[in-house]
Design a protein around this motif. Structure first.
Motif, mmCIF file in Angstrom:
data_model
loop_
_atom_site.group_PDB
_atom_site.id
_atom_site.type_symbol
_atom_site.label_atom_id
_atom_site.label_comp_id
_atom_site.label_asym_id
_atom_site.label_seq_id
_atom_site.Cartn_x
_atom_site.Cartn_y
_atom_site.Cartn_z
ATOM 1 N N PHE A 57 0.831 -1.200 0.000
ATOM 2 C CA PHE A 57 0.000 0.000 0.000
ATOM 3 C C PHE A 57 0.870 1.256 0.000
ATOM 4 O O PHE A 57 0.678 2.168 -0.806
ATOM 5 C CB PHE A 57 -0.922 -0.023 1.225
ATOM 6 C CG PHE A 57 -1.842 1.156 1.339
ATOM 7 C CD1 PHE A 57 -3.041 1.193 0.636
ATOM 8 C CD2 PHE A 57 -1.525 2.238 2.152
ATOM 9 C CE1 PHE A 57 -3.893 2.282 0.734
ATOM 10 C CE2 PHE A 57 -2.370 3.323 2.257
ATOM 11 C CZ PHE A 57 -3.564 3.349 1.550
ATOM 12 N N ALA A 58 1.854 1.292 0.898
ATOM 13 C CA ALA A 58 2.723 2.469 1.011
ATOM 14 C C ALA A 58 3.521 2.710 -0.262
ATOM 15 O O ALA A 58 3.833 3.861 -0.602
ATOM 16 C CB ALA A 58 3.662 2.297 2.201
ATOM 17 N N SER A 59 3.834 1.647 -0.999
ATOM 18 C CA SER A 59 4.636 1.807 -2.215
ATOM 19 C C SER A 59 3.853 2.460 -3.353
ATOM 20 O O SER A 59 4.463 2.936 -4.314
ATOM 21 C CB SER A 59 5.161 0.444 -2.680
ATOM 22 O OG SER A 59 4.116 -0.352 -3.238
ATOM 23 N N GLU A 60 2.532 2.480 -3.257
ATOM 24 C CA GLU A 60 1.702 2.990 -4.346
ATOM 25 C C GLU A 60 1.087 4.353 -4.079
ATOM 26 O O GLU A 60 0.847 5.109 -5.020
ATOM 27 C CB GLU A 60 0.578 1.990 -4.654
ATOM 28 C CG GLU A 60 1.064 0.665 -5.221
ATOM 29 C CD GLU A 60 1.679 0.792 -6.594
ATOM 30 O OE1 GLU A 60 1.315 1.722 -7.336
ATOM 31 O OE2 GLU A 60 2.540 -0.031 -6.922
ATOM 32 N N VAL A 61 0.775 4.686 -2.821
ATOM 33 C CA VAL A 61 -0.001 5.899 -2.564
ATOM 34 C C VAL A 61 0.837 7.156 -2.802
ATOM 35 O O VAL A 61 2.051 7.174 -2.569
ATOM 36 C CB VAL A 61 -0.591 5.925 -1.139
ATOM 37 C CG1 VAL A 61 -1.657 4.863 -0.986
ATOM 38 C CG2 VAL A 61 0.490 5.757 -0.076
ATOM 39 N N LEU A 62 0.160 8.195 -3.266
ATOM 40 C CA LEU A 62 0.798 9.484 -3.477
ATOM 41 C C LEU A 62 1.045 10.190 -2.137
ATOM 42 O O LEU A 62 0.458 9.839 -1.108
ATOM 43 C CB LEU A 62 -0.071 10.339 -4.384
ATOM 44 C CG LEU A 62 -0.281 9.786 -5.799
ATOM 45 C CD1 LEU A 62 -1.297 10.621 -6.569
ATOM 46 C CD2 LEU A 62 1.033 9.714 -6.556
#
Length: 338
Positions: free
Chosen positions: A294-299
């Motif tokens: 999740f953290a790798s994708e969110v802006l």
């Protein structure tokens, strides 16, 4: 809470985005949670207390009439006896598949329940029980009490459920989205790079459900290790015993779910992200992978968001189902829709 008006011909139209369900049904109601393998029933009091429970197997191989009969049996099993408690005002059903609350129909479904697509869930159950029935997708119903408990006047929520399949619910600016024919929230059928080429239960390929669901992770372990196992519990036990391949299968599945959820978060900006279902309950290893994905994708504006478990635990689908009778159209035994 006032129900939205039902437009003429609404059974063939997209339902309005109904407001969030309360955390309790406001009057005694029966909640039914229909899954591919079992039906759970509960009598829920006006304060949200579950006062009776019952479970029966889902006769999924026997077709929709058998499933509707089993739902009616489960509902009757939790009815109060002897006049000691108020009679339920209705039944709320949280069911697998694409559920149209207005038409009361199953618009689409996988093959977990044979010939389930097109089943008259609301009208059929009302005719069998003599009680009004509201129906919705199981994950959206489970998300209802979670959504209603959020702070603020118009919260937004992304809710993911990871189990035998993957489902979800999306709420934006104080409204739970249903979409055309009730299809909104089917997050398991978003594409995932980790699932490229893998067949999905819907008939397509490359969807996140094929790699991140319980069966998806189990199958992945078999491909990586060359030693297939029957259940996710076996993979989890092997990972706990030091099997690096089992740990990697769990990591890849959790990461895929997290990345998909992160991409969805970028699309509409939820203030809260909740992940439920049986797979996250396998423990910290899965949660770490999901949160990392999740953290790798969110802006950047969303990086403070951290996916968390549901507050209401295993009872979320039952509580959410019972609360549907206060927010969604009711299908009456007479055939009327109110």
């Amino acid at each position: 809470m006032t129900r939205p008006p039902i437009a003429e011909g609404a059974a063939d139209e997209a339902p309005a985005p109904y407001a969030a369900a309360p955390t309790a049904p406001l009057a005694p109601a029966i909640g039914l949670d229909l899954g591919g393998t079992k039906i759970a029933a509960a009598l829920v009091a006006a304060d949200g207390t579950i006062t009776a429970r019952h479970t029966v197997p889902t006769p999924g191989r026997d077709g929709p009439d058998a499933v509707l009969d089993a739902l009616a049996t489960a509902a009757r099993a939790v009815l109060p006896c002897g006049g000691r408690a108020p009679a339920p005002t209705g039944i709320g059903v949280a069911a697998c598949g694409v559920i149209d609350p207005v038409g009361g129909l199953v618009r689409a479904a996988t093959d977990q329940i044979r010939n389930w697509t097109g089943a008259p869930l609301g009208p059929g159950l009302a005719a069998r029980t003599g009680l009004p029935v509201a129906c919705d997708n199981d994950v959206r119903a489970a998300a209802g009490p979670e959504f209603a408990a959020l702070p603020g006047p118009a919260p937004s929520l992304a809710y993911l459920s990871v189990g035998t399949g993957i489902g979800g619910a999306v709420a934006v600016d104080g409204r739970m989205l249903h979409g055309h024919a009730g299809i909104a929230g089917h997050l398991g059928h978003l594409p995932s790079p980790e699932a490229t080429g893998l067949p999905c239960s819907c008939g397509a390929t490359g969807h996140v459900e094929a790699i991140a669901s319980g069966p998806g992770i189990t199958a992945l372990y078999g491909r990586l290790s060359g030693s297939p196992v029957a259940r996710l519990e076996h993979v989890v036990a092997r990972a706990a015993a030091g099997d690096a391949t089992a740990a990697e299968a769990i990591r890849i599945g959790g990461q895929a779910a997290g990345r998909t959820l992160g991409g969805l978060a970028n699309a509409f900006g939820p203030g809260h992200v909740v992940v439920g279902g049986g797979v996250p309950r396998t423990g910290a290893r899965y949660w770490a992978a999901l949160r990392a994905g999740f953290a790798s994708e969110v802006l950047a504006p969303l990086r403070a968001l951290v996916p968390r478990p549901p507050r209401h635990g295993h009872d979320s689908p039952l509580l959410g189902a019972a609360a549907l009778v206060t927010t969604l159209p009711l299908h009456h035994p007479s055939g009327a829709l109110v």
